[in-house]
Design a protein around this motif. Sequence first.
Motif, PDB file in Angstrom:
ATOM      1  N   LYS A  26      -7.741 -46.878   6.842  1.00 12.09           N
ATOM      2  CA  LYS A  26      -6.799 -45.300   6.839  1.00 12.09           C
ATOM      3  C   LYS A  26      -6.901 -45.628   4.934  1.00 12.09           C
ATOM      4  O   LYS A  26      -6.485 -44.231   4.478  1.00 12.09           O
ATOM      5  N   GLY A  67      -0.930 -42.193   9.074  1.00  8.86           N
ATOM      6  CA  GLY A  67      -2.577 -42.032  10.133  1.00  8.86           C
ATOM      7  C   GLY A  67      -2.771 -40.500   9.817  1.00  8.86           C
ATOM      8  O   GLY A  67      -1.938 -39.484  10.552  1.00  8.86           O
ATOM      9  N   SER A  98      -9.588 -45.661  13.178  1.00 10.37           N
ATOM     10  CA  SER A  98      -8.675 -45.994  12.282  1.00 10.37           C
ATOM     11  C   SER A  98      -6.873 -45.982  12.657  1.00 10.37           C
ATOM     12  O   SER A  98      -6.365 -46.159  12.461  1.00 10.37           O
TER      13      SER A  98
END
Length: 301
Positions: A26, A67, A98
């Motif tokens: 991230k 995210g 991620s």
Amino acid sequence: MAAADPSPSLFVRPLGAVEGNPTALKLILGGKLRELRSAAGLDPADVDVKLGFSRSKTSRIELGRHGCKPSDALALLELYGVEEEERVAEFMRLVAASRRPDWWRSFNDVLSDFFTPLVALEGAAATIRTYEPFYVPGLLQTPECTQAVIRSGPGRLLDHEIRRRVELRQQRQRQLDLPDAPRLWAVVDESVLMRSVGGEQVMRDQLHHLIAMMKRPRVTLQIAPLDVTASVGVGTGVSYLRFALGDLRDAVYIEHLTDSTFTQKPATVEQYRDMLDRLGACALTPKETGARLRASLEALG
């Protein structure tokens, strides 16, 4: 609009094992999106408006705090002029990675918010450097020592909470057993050897464990004599995460009694790196440290 970087990959180098760390991904993806936005001559607020994002959503994505959904990632790449199929596919593959759950999420019942940044990223580091003034570093503790340290901390914990925290620390330690494990370089204040945490048997087992861990090629342990730590002026424990990837900035974690400081600000990171360098230069060598540990073990009988 400025064109995207013409290099074959959007990233500095292959990410390798870091692809298994969603938190690190991230941050890396956010940093790359920030670079692309800057190259396109846009401000975060401009992007929010153009893509219909909520206020500050772009900034949160770039900081790794939010995210990135696949649809958002595609929209951002298109806005920034990234059109090559190979690059888009690479980016989207990392976006998917991620979004996987981090291993430590299963310990949310006992994992303090202030401790999360260190736990989340230490497995992605190439090198973990740490100084401990009071206890054996957590990554080098035996389960019995960990339990004693936890019991000595603030607040009253139930037995199952203590057990879970011990399990969390053991899981962190298992990252050192992986083929791509970080190198651990720990400096420990000499006074740590003078404290009988958990009693003599616990300390005896702990010293044996430290001697065994020092035989690992990727573990370096040094004892810092009292006069050294007094002159260097450390003051508190610190962990420094050095990342091999140019896409991920080094970080420093300083833990306090009820909270912590976690920063990737270059000036602050450099200060702590300098401090750790000076400590390592003045502390006992690993060979001398091994002799000191054996002497402490003999003193326990």
